[in-house]
Design a protein around this motif. Structure first.
Motif: not given
Length: 205
Positions: A125-131, A150-165
């Motif tokens: 019942a989550s509003t999101h999924a991680w691929l 025409g499809v919008a998704v957010l990449p992992g670096d949008a949630f990154a803290v600092g400069r780690e891979p």
């Protein structure tokens, strides 16, 4: 919790999605009320336009939290507060949340149906999924290529803290599609890109 107690660390518990979870674990505020600032809201689980939130703070800092809220937002619209209170008191909020959960279960089932052969992490019942993206895709490149179609998704670096891979993955907002058909179309577009791999990979990613 033991670490927080030992070092007297304040815990900020963002719990706005709790009402959508089936059998959620105890909140941190219920386990350690004198160290936890608990945040809830109606906009994530009832209606996006219902911008009404709640804060439960430890007694020692309740005054500071109240002062910070006055400085940042002063107060919400009285009409919004009235609508939120009436929805809760009359049981309508609970019915809306249950309807939201049923809709999200249908959407997550579509995610599993279309992207199930890939590494998708989510909840029923989550509003999101991680691929997690297979090679050769990178998060930013895949998000950019999806957007071109025409499809919008957010990449992992949008949630990154600092400069780690960061992990090569994207967050899918399954609740953003206007309908189940729109969600299916978007996920099929993503599946086609994943299957094509390097044939669709822009040269500049």
């Amino acid at each position: 919790m033991a670490v927080a107690r030992r070092h007297n660390v304040l815990i900020i518990e963002d719990d706005v999605y709790r009402p959508l979870a089936d059998n959620p674990p105890p909140s941190l505020a219920s386990l350690e009320p004198e160290l936890t600032v608990h945040i809830g809201a109606l906009s994530k689980c009832v209606a996006p336009g219902l911008r009404l939130g709640f804060v439960i703070a430890p007694r020692a800092i309740a005054g500071q939290v109240a002062a910070a809220l006055r400085i940042n937002c002063w107060s919400i619209s009285p009409l919004t507060a009235l609508i939120g209170a009436r929805l809760i008191e009359e049981g309508a909020a609970a019915r809306i949340i249950e309807a939201q959960k049923q809709e999200l279960r249908q959407r997550q089932a579509i995610v599993t149906e279309i992207l199930g052969r890939y590494d998708v992490q989510s909840h029923a019942a989550s509003t999101h999924a991680w691929l997690r993206l297979p090679e050769p895709w990178r998060g930013a490149g895949f998000a950019r290529t999806c957007l071109e179609r025409g499809v919008a998704v957010l990449p992992g670096d949008a949630f990154a803290v600092g400069r780690e891979p960061v992990q090569h993955g994207v967050r899918i907002n399954v609740g953003a599609a206007r309908s189940l058909d729109d969600l299916r179309t978007a996920l099929n577009t993503m599946a086609e890109l994943l299957a094509a791999g390097h044939l669709q990979l822009p040269g500049f990613v």
